[in-house]
Design a protein around this motif. Structure first.
Motif, PDB file in Angstrom:
ATOM      1  N   TRP A  20      52.241   6.574   5.166  1.00  0.00           N
ATOM      2  CA  TRP A  20      52.957   5.416   4.605  1.00  0.00           C
ATOM      3  C   TRP A  20      53.987   4.885   5.595  1.00  0.00           C
ATOM      4  O   TRP A  20      54.088   3.676   5.825  1.00  0.00           O
ATOM      5  N   ASP A  21      54.756   5.796   6.184  1.00  0.00           N
ATOM      6  CA  ASP A  21      55.811   5.393   7.110  1.00  0.00           C
ATOM      7  C   ASP A  21      55.259   4.671   8.335  1.00  0.00           C
ATOM      8  O   ASP A  21      55.904   3.764   8.883  1.00  0.00           O
ATOM      9  N   ARG A  28      49.644  -0.552   3.780  1.00  0.00           N
ATOM     10  CA  ARG A  28      50.446  -0.145   2.627  1.00  0.00           C
ATOM     11  C   ARG A  28      49.922  -0.803   1.344  1.00  0.00           C
ATOM     12  O   ARG A  28      49.909  -0.187   0.277  1.00  0.00           O
ATOM     13  N   MET A  31      47.079   1.188   0.186  1.00  0.00           N
ATOM     14  CA  MET A  31      47.540   2.449  -0.405  1.00  0.00           C
ATOM     15  C   MET A  31      48.089   2.233  -1.817  1.00  0.00           C
ATOM     16  O   MET A  31      47.864   3.054  -2.718  1.00  0.00           O
ATOM     17  N   PHE A  58      58.179   9.349  -2.680  1.00  0.00           N
ATOM     18  CA  PHE A  58      57.390   8.133  -2.563  1.00  0.00           C
ATOM     19  C   PHE A  58      58.078   6.968  -3.273  1.00  0.00           C
ATOM     20  O   PHE A  58      58.094   5.839  -2.770  1.00  0.00           O
ATOM     21  N   ARG A  61      60.661   5.434  -1.053  1.00  0.00           N
ATOM     22  CA  ARG A  61      60.067   4.575  -0.029  1.00  0.00           C
ATOM     23  C   ARG A  61      59.639   3.222  -0.624  1.00  0.00           C
ATOM     24  O   ARG A  61      59.811   2.176  -0.003  1.00  0.00           O
TER      25      ARG A  61
END
Length: 419
Positions: A20-21, A28, A31, A58, A61
């Motif tokens: 993700w990062d 993204r 995802m 998560f 984020r």
């Protein structure tokens, strides 16, 4: 020591977070699509199991990305739906979202013109989840100037589906929120003159509920609800009449009754212009200015008839306010046949119920016109000549005294007396 299974789960979580990062915006988005499909409706424990007890990592984020990009609308719909999965699952995630200023972010989304309606609707749904979590969360929304933001969004929204979601939110804020219920109440009143018929309809519906909760009527509701009667939309007029019926149980009743009777009298040219401009219904803005006044006049006549039939006491009060004079004036309004018809129907009830009213009307109209009226009040406007119309429009009927009962007699005014 952790087991091999736990270590594998932690490794999967760290791998997911690292992916993700390092992912691009498009990655993204993909995802998030997978996350939404796989986790819709899951509980808090199920999410923790999915993320090896690290679901909050998560969520953090997600909320950080939201705060950095919401003003540009980048994958905003997916972000909000993903956050919604967390907020629906457990209060723990709700607290974490609020700690990073989640309420303010959601409210700011509502006011950004560049964002899509669908994204704003998702923001409303998240605010619903927050409000439904309890009183302190409703207070947090209200303390953040949420009522104003939400009401303005309802007034400006172009989607009925979205507006209905906003109504659900405002209704929730009006329940179990004693500290701010008056703020919600006044916000709904302020919505009534808005340009959206659907927003007016929903505001009136919600006002009926919140009015009962608040327990007292604010004086500003009188002009607001009377103004809504000028809407061309029958569903709006219907809700306004239902609210007026409810308000008969409150201190604003005398002002409302007086206002309704005043609306029956034909306005002067200047008044007609002012009221024509005051009507903010988009459809009516393209119509001649006085027409909105006549629509309001017809709606007032209809409302008076409904109130009178609901309560003899209200009928008596309106007679003292010279409702008979007003209804006859409205019957003489050749510029709007609907107004003539509604006024005739309402006057028919007063004539049939109160003998003294029958005497005054018969005396003012003359036997020929009175018999036409009694034969079929609904179609009288189609059968009158110019002289008869003028008799109605210029009538001086005034019934003084008080009514003891529908069969009672008011003292007759001396012949030739005027207002």
């Amino acid at each position: 020591m952790t087991s091999t299974k736990e270590q594998a789960a932690i490794s999967r979580l760290m791998g997911f977070l690292q992916e993700w990062d390092n992912a691009s915006k498009a990655a993204r988005s993909h995802m998030l699509d997978n996350f939404i499909k796989a986790n819709q409706g899951k509980t808090g424990p199920e999410l923790e199991l999915e993320f090896s007890q690290g679901a909050s990592l998560f969520l953090a984020r997600l909320t950080s990305w939201l705060r950095l990009t919401y003003m540009y609308g980048i994958y905003l719909d997916q972000q909000l739906k993903s956050i919604g999965i967390f907020l629906s699952a457990a209060s723990r995630y709700l607290t974490e979202f609020l700690e990073i200023g989640g309420v303010l972010t959601l409210l700011e989304i509502l006011g950004l013109n560049q964002l899509k309606e669908e994204d704003k609707r998702e923001s409303i749904k998240l605010l619903q989840l927050i409000a439904n979590a309890g009183r302190k969360y409703k207070e947090l929304i209200c303390e953040s100037y949420g009522v104003r933001s939400i009401a303005e969004f309802l007034a400006n929204s172009k989607s009925e589906e979205t507006q209905e979601q906003v109504q659900i939110l405002l209704d929730s804020l009006g329940h179990g929120n004693p500290r701010y219920q008056n703020q919600v109440y006044k916000g709904l009143i302020a919505l009534l003159p808005c340009t959206s018929p659907k927003a007016q309809q929903l505001s009136l519906q919600t006002l009926r509920t919140v009015q009962a909760i608040v327990g007292s009527a604010h004086p500003s509701i009188v002009d607001a609800v009377l103004g809504v009667l000028s809407s061309m939309h029958l569903e709006v007029q219907y809700e306004a009449i239902q609210l007026i019926k409810d308000l008969m149980a409150y201190d604003v009743r005398p002002a409302l009754l007086k206002g309704l009777v005043e609306l029956l009298k034909p306005p002067g040219k200047e008044t007609a212009k002012v009221k024509g401009k005051a009507l903010e219904d988009p459809v009516t803005l393209h119509l001649p200015e006085p027409l909105s006044v006549y629509i309001q006049q017809a709606a007032a006549a209809k409302t008076i008839g409904i109130l009178a039939q609901d309560s003899t006491k209200l009928a008596e009060e309106m007679i003292q306010l010279r409702v008979v004079h007003g209804l006859m004036c409205a019957m003489g309004n050749q510029d709007h046949t609907t107004c003539q018809r509604q006024a005739s129907i309402s006057l028919e009830y007063f004539v049939q119920t109160f003998p003294i009213v029958e005497e005054h009307v018969r005396k003012a109209t003359g036997e020929t016109l009175f018999q036409l009226f009694m034969r079929d009040a609904k179609t009288l406007y189609m059968k009158m000549d110019a002289v008869q119309v003028d008799i109605l429009a210029s009538n001086k009927v005034n019934i003084p005294g008080s009514l003891a009962s529908p069969e009672g007699m008011l003292p007759m005014e001396e012949e030739g007396s005027t207002e």
